[in-house]
Design a protein around this motif. Structure first.
Motif, PDB file in Angstrom:
ATOM      1  N   PHE A 250     -19.336   4.708   6.951  1.00 45.05           N
ATOM      2  CA  PHE A 250     -20.614   5.268   7.376  1.00 45.05           C
ATOM      3  C   PHE A 250     -21.758   4.339   6.981  1.00 45.05           C
ATOM      4  CE2 PHE A 250     -19.128   9.986   7.015  1.00 45.05           C
ATOM      5  CZ  PHE A 250     -18.470   9.865   8.229  1.00 45.05           C
ATOM      6  N   ASN A 251     -22.617   4.050   7.953  1.00 40.20           N
ATOM      7  CA  ASN A 251     -23.828   3.280   7.667  1.00 40.20           C
ATOM      8  C   ASN A 251     -25.004   4.176   7.319  1.00 40.20           C
ATOM      9  OD1 ASN A 251     -23.096   0.410   8.204  1.00 40.20           O
ATOM     10  ND2 ASN A 251     -22.549   1.250  10.213  1.00 40.20           N
ATOM     11  N   VAL A 252     -25.065   5.346   7.963  1.00 43.72           N
ATOM     12  CA  VAL A 252     -26.214   6.235   7.729  1.00 43.72           C
ATOM     13  C   VAL A 252     -25.818   7.671   7.417  1.00 43.72           C
ATOM     14  CG1 VAL A 252     -27.892   4.897   9.048  1.00 43.72           C
ATOM     15  CG2 VAL A 252     -26.452   6.555  10.250  1.00 43.72           C
ATOM     16  N   TYR A 253     -24.734   8.169   8.006  1.00 49.96           N
ATOM     17  CA  TYR A 253     -24.406   9.584   7.894  1.00 49.96           C
ATOM     18  C   TYR A 253     -24.213   9.990   6.429  1.00 49.96           C
ATOM     19  CZ  TYR A 253     -22.489  14.168   8.913  1.00 49.96           C
ATOM     20  OH  TYR A 253     -22.294  15.528   8.971  1.00 49.96           O
ATOM     21  N   GLU A 254     -24.968  11.022   6.008  1.00 53.07           N
ATOM     22  CA  GLU A 254     -24.946  11.554   4.648  1.00 53.07           C
ATOM     23  C   GLU A 254     -25.288  10.498   3.591  1.00 53.07           C
ATOM     24  OE1 GLU A 254     -21.338  13.801   3.943  1.00 53.07           O
ATOM     25  OE2 GLU A 254     -22.195  15.544   4.941  1.00 53.07           O
ATOM     26  N   ARG A 255     -26.099   9.506   3.973  1.00 51.43           N
ATOM     27  CA  ARG A 255     -26.556   8.482   3.024  1.00 51.43           C
ATOM     28  C   ARG A 255     -28.059   8.614   2.774  1.00 51.43           C
ATOM     29  NH1 ARG A 255     -26.517   3.451   3.686  1.00 51.43           N
ATOM     30  NH2 ARG A 255     -25.943   2.984   1.539  1.00 51.43           N
ATOM     31  N   ASN A 256     -28.588   9.799   2.929  1.00 51.81           N
ATOM     32  CA  ASN A 256     -30.009  10.048   2.742  1.00 51.81           C
ATOM     33  C   ASN A 256     -30.503   9.520   1.396  1.00 51.81           C
ATOM     34  OD1 ASN A 256     -32.584  11.106   3.232  1.00 51.81           O
ATOM     35  ND2 ASN A 256     -32.084  13.033   2.214  1.00 51.81           N
ATOM     36  N   GLY A 257     -31.581   8.682   1.419  1.00 51.35           N
ATOM     37  CA  GLY A 257     -32.172   8.142   0.200  1.00 51.35           C
ATOM     38  C   GLY A 257     -31.569   6.842  -0.278  1.00 51.35           C
ATOM     39  N   LEU A 258     -30.462   6.398   0.344  1.00 51.34           N
ATOM     40  CA  LEU A 258     -29.819   5.149  -0.062  1.00 51.34           C
ATOM     41  C   LEU A 258     -30.354   3.971   0.753  1.00 51.34           C
ATOM     42  CD1 LEU A 258     -26.118   6.389  -0.401  1.00 51.34           C
ATOM     43  CD2 LEU A 258     -27.839   6.140  -2.208  1.00 51.34           C
ATOM     44  N   SER A 259     -30.094   2.767   0.261  1.00 52.61           N
ATOM     45  CA  SER A 259     -30.573   1.561   0.920  1.00 52.61           C
ATOM     46  C   SER A 259     -29.805   1.304   2.204  1.00 52.61           C
ATOM     47  CB  SER A 259     -30.416   0.352  -0.013  1.00 52.61           C
ATOM     48  OG  SER A 259     -31.176   0.527  -1.191  1.00 52.61           O
ATOM     49  N   CYS A 260     -30.492   0.749   3.198  1.00 57.43           N
ATOM     50  CA  CYS A 260     -29.861   0.386   4.460  1.00 57.43           C
ATOM     51  C   CYS A 260     -28.823  -0.706   4.223  1.00 57.43           C
ATOM     52  CB  CYS A 260     -30.923  -0.095   5.450  1.00 57.43           C
ATOM     53  SG  CYS A 260     -30.257  -0.610   7.048  1.00 57.43           S
ATOM     54  N   LYS A 261     -27.691  -0.600   4.887  1.00 61.67           N
ATOM     55  CA  LYS A 261     -26.612  -1.573   4.739  1.00 61.67           C
ATOM     56  C   LYS A 261     -26.809  -2.816   5.605  1.00 61.67           C
ATOM     57  CE  LYS A 261     -22.759   1.518   3.512  1.00 61.67           C
ATOM     58  NZ  LYS A 261     -21.390   1.951   3.912  1.00 61.67           N
ATOM     59  N   ARG A 262     -27.739  -2.760   6.556  1.00 60.41           N
ATOM     60  CA  ARG A 262     -27.917  -3.898   7.454  1.00 60.41           C
ATOM     61  C   ARG A 262     -28.451  -5.093   6.679  1.00 60.41           C
ATOM     62  NH1 ARG A 262     -28.075  -3.117  12.848  1.00 60.41           N
ATOM     63  NH2 ARG A 262     -29.111  -1.085  12.665  1.00 60.41           N
ATOM     64  N   ILE A 263     -27.811  -6.229   6.850  1.00 59.18           N
ATOM     65  CA  ILE A 263     -28.204  -7.449   6.126  1.00 59.18           C
ATOM     66  C   ILE A 263     -29.641  -7.816   6.488  1.00 59.18           C
ATOM     67  CG2 ILE A 263     -27.743  -9.918   5.839  1.00 59.18           C
ATOM     68  CD1 ILE A 263     -24.791  -9.302   6.400  1.00 59.18           C
ATOM     69  N   GLY A 264     -30.447  -8.032   5.460  1.00 60.02           N
ATOM     70  CA  GLY A 264     -31.832  -8.426   5.664  1.00 60.02           C
ATOM     71  C   GLY A 264     -32.799  -7.276   5.817  1.00 60.02           C
ATOM     72  N   SER A 266     -34.651  -3.941   4.309  1.00 65.93           N
ATOM     73  CA  SER A 266     -34.994  -3.304   3.031  1.00 65.93           C
ATOM     74  C   SER A 266     -35.309  -1.821   3.201  1.00 65.93           C
ATOM     75  CB  SER A 266     -36.202  -4.012   2.405  1.00 65.93           C
ATOM     76  OG  SER A 266     -37.316  -3.977   3.292  1.00 65.93           O
ATOM     77  N   GLY A 267     -34.892  -1.268   4.335  1.00 68.29           N
ATOM     78  CA  GLY A 267     -35.184   0.127   4.635  1.00 68.29           C
ATOM     79  C   GLY A 267     -34.366   1.116   3.826  1.00 68.29           C
ATOM     80  N   ILE A 268     -34.764   2.374   3.934  1.00 67.28           N
ATOM     81  CA  ILE A 268     -34.101   3.487   3.251  1.00 67.28           C
ATOM     82  C   ILE A 268     -33.612   4.471   4.316  1.00 67.28           C
ATOM     83  CG2 ILE A 268     -34.388   5.404   1.624  1.00 67.28           C
ATOM     84  CD1 ILE A 268     -34.539   2.673   0.298  1.00 67.28           C
ATOM     85  N   ILE A 269     -32.429   5.019   4.093  1.00 69.77           N
ATOM     86  CA  ILE A 269     -31.878   5.984   5.037  1.00 69.77           C
ATOM     87  C   ILE A 269     -32.604   7.318   4.875  1.00 69.77           C
ATOM     88  CG2 ILE A 269     -29.810   7.174   5.852  1.00 69.77           C
ATOM     89  CD1 ILE A 269     -29.902   4.052   6.186  1.00 69.77           C
ATOM     90  N   LYS A 270     -33.105   7.839   5.989  1.00 74.29           N
ATOM     91  CA  LYS A 270     -33.833   9.100   6.000  1.00 74.29           C
ATOM     92  C   LYS A 270     -33.018  10.173   6.725  1.00 74.29           C
ATOM     93  CE  LYS A 270     -37.551   7.386   4.079  1.00 74.29           C
ATOM     94  NZ  LYS A 270     -38.035   7.837   2.739  1.00 74.29           N
ATOM     95  N   LYS A 271     -33.344  11.416   6.447  1.00 70.43           N
ATOM     96  CA  LYS A 271     -32.697  12.550   7.101  1.00 70.43           C
ATOM     97  C   LYS A 271     -33.739  13.323   7.897  1.00 70.43           C
ATOM     98  CE  LYS A 271     -30.120  16.805   6.047  1.00 70.43           C
ATOM     99  NZ  LYS A 271     -29.509  17.615   4.957  1.00 70.43           N
ATOM    100  N   LYS A 272     -33.408  13.660   9.124  1.00 71.65           N
ATOM    101  CA  LYS A 272     -34.312  14.420   9.977  1.00 71.65           C
ATOM    102  C   LYS A 272     -33.500  15.480  10.720  1.00 71.65           C
ATOM    103  CE  LYS A 272     -37.798  13.686  13.641  1.00 71.65           C
ATOM    104  NZ  LYS A 272     -39.002  14.029  12.840  1.00 71.65           N
ATOM    105  N   PHE A 281     -30.935   8.085   9.688  1.00 74.82           N
ATOM    106  CA  PHE A 281     -31.359   6.830  10.300  1.00 74.82           C
ATOM    107  C   PHE A 281     -32.103   5.976   9.284  1.00 74.82           C
ATOM    108  CE2 PHE A 281     -34.741   9.855  10.603  1.00 74.82           C
ATOM    109  CZ  PHE A 281     -35.921   9.131  10.453  1.00 74.82           C
ATOM    110  N   CYS A 282     -32.216   4.670   9.562  1.00 71.27           N
ATOM    111  CA  CYS A 282     -32.977   3.769   8.724  1.00 71.27           C
ATOM    112  C   CYS A 282     -34.444   3.820   9.148  1.00 71.27           C
ATOM    113  CB  CYS A 282     -32.445   2.358   8.822  1.00 71.27           C
ATOM    114  SG  CYS A 282     -33.448   1.148   7.913  1.00 71.27           S
ATOM    115  N   ASN A 283     -35.336   3.880   8.170  1.00 76.67           N
ATOM    116  CA  ASN A 283     -36.765   4.014   8.491  1.00 76.67           C
ATOM    117  C   ASN A 283     -37.405   2.701   8.916  1.00 76.67           C
ATOM    118  OD1 ASN A 283     -36.687   2.808   5.945  1.00 76.67           O
ATOM    119  ND2 ASN A 283     -38.529   3.856   5.214  1.00 76.67           N
TER     120      ASN A 283
END
Length: 287
Positions: A250-264, A266-272, A281-283
């Motif tokens: 999982f890149n985003v699912y149930e990763r609310n508040g964690l750092s984005c895995k995409r290289i480069g 610096s976003g944070i995974i948000k829940k909506k 999703f990444c913000n």
């Protein structure tokens, strides 16, 4: 709720175990599923020979030698358990979610073969069985469904045309079985992350490049999930001794508040919440 990859794993398990088998007996312990099981269900299935198990969208299709079919939809909590009469059944679940062994309650339907039986368990009873008498009725049953992501009909031209002037969100459309069949909540979030599209973006704003990414990544995510055995969340082995491991990807699912895995990034995974469904999703990198 099991999504396309999880249902495909169940199909594979069933096809391996009951293909070319003849049904000896059917026991219905509870007719009151989402759709009431018809009164002639037991007699209709008895002595039917299964030539193969197919799948469309989230439906499992038992194909019989006489040209008729039995559809099974697992609903939110339905599972298939395979019981072999000739050995100990340490693990019975044909897929990777819910209980790995047969629960004591909510075993609604039992289909018995010579050396094994399959049991349908469903605590919430949102699943259902449906008898289809011939191929024309089967085609009619699925006529209002959109193409699966694997079909050639699911292409850029189709998506652009479907999204034209539509103000619903792209996430809503990925969950709409009239638009595309088989994608559920988990994989919609993952597809949109890989496609760099925010889930609450309006459909009419989706461009050609976005559509190309949706087509490519829908196939990519679902095929990888099938290969990994689906998303078990609880991570146990199925009847074939394999584990469902896609949840580890999982890149985003149930990763609310964690750092984005995409290289480069610096976003944070948000829940909506979109249409009462949790969406991740990444913000920063989803536009």
């Amino acid at each position: 709720m099991p999504e396309l990859p999880e249902v495909e794993i169940v199909r594979q398990s069933l096809n391996k175990k009951v293909r070319n088998q003849k049904i000896k007996k059917v026991i219905v312990r509870n007719h009151k599923l989402r759709l009431k099981i018809p009164a002639n269900f037991e007699s209709f299935l008895k002595f039917q020979k299964i030539i193969k198990i197919k799948r469309f969208s989230k439906y499992i299709i038992f194909c019989f030698l006489n040209g008729s079919y039995c559809l099974l939809h697992l609903g939110m909590t339905g599972t298939i358990h395979i019981i072999n009469n000739n050995k100990k059944n340490f693990i019975t679940n044909a897929s990777f979610y819910s209980s790995p062994t047969l629960p004591k309650k909510h075993n609604h339907v039992e289909i018995i073969f010579k050396n094994l039986k399959i049991i349908y368990n469903d605590p919430r009873r949102f699943g259902f069985f449906e008898i289809i008498k011939d191929s024309s009725l089967l085609k009619k049953k699925f006529s209002k469904y959109g193409p699966e992501p694997f079909q050639s009909e699911f292409n850029v031209k189709y998506i652009l045309s479907y999204f034209s002037k539509k103000k619903r969100t792209v996430k809503n459309f990925l969950l709409d079985q009239n638009f595309v069949s088989g994608i559920g909540n988990i994989y919609a979030s993952e597809i949109l992350f890989l496609s760099k599209i925010k889930p609450h973006k309006k459909a009419f704003l989706i461009g050609r490049k976005d559509c190309e990414r949706i087509v490519i990544n829908s196939k990519k995510i679902l095929l990888k999930a099938i290969k990994e055995g689906g998303s078990s969340i609880r991570d146990f082995k199925n009847t074939s001794g394999k584990k469902g491991n896609f949840q580890k990807n999982f890149n985003v699912y149930e990763r609310n508040g964690l750092s984005c895995k995409r290289i480069g990034c610096s976003g944070i995974i948000k829940k909506k919440i979109i249409s009462n469904r949790s969406t991740f999703f990444c913000n920063l990198c989803q536009l």
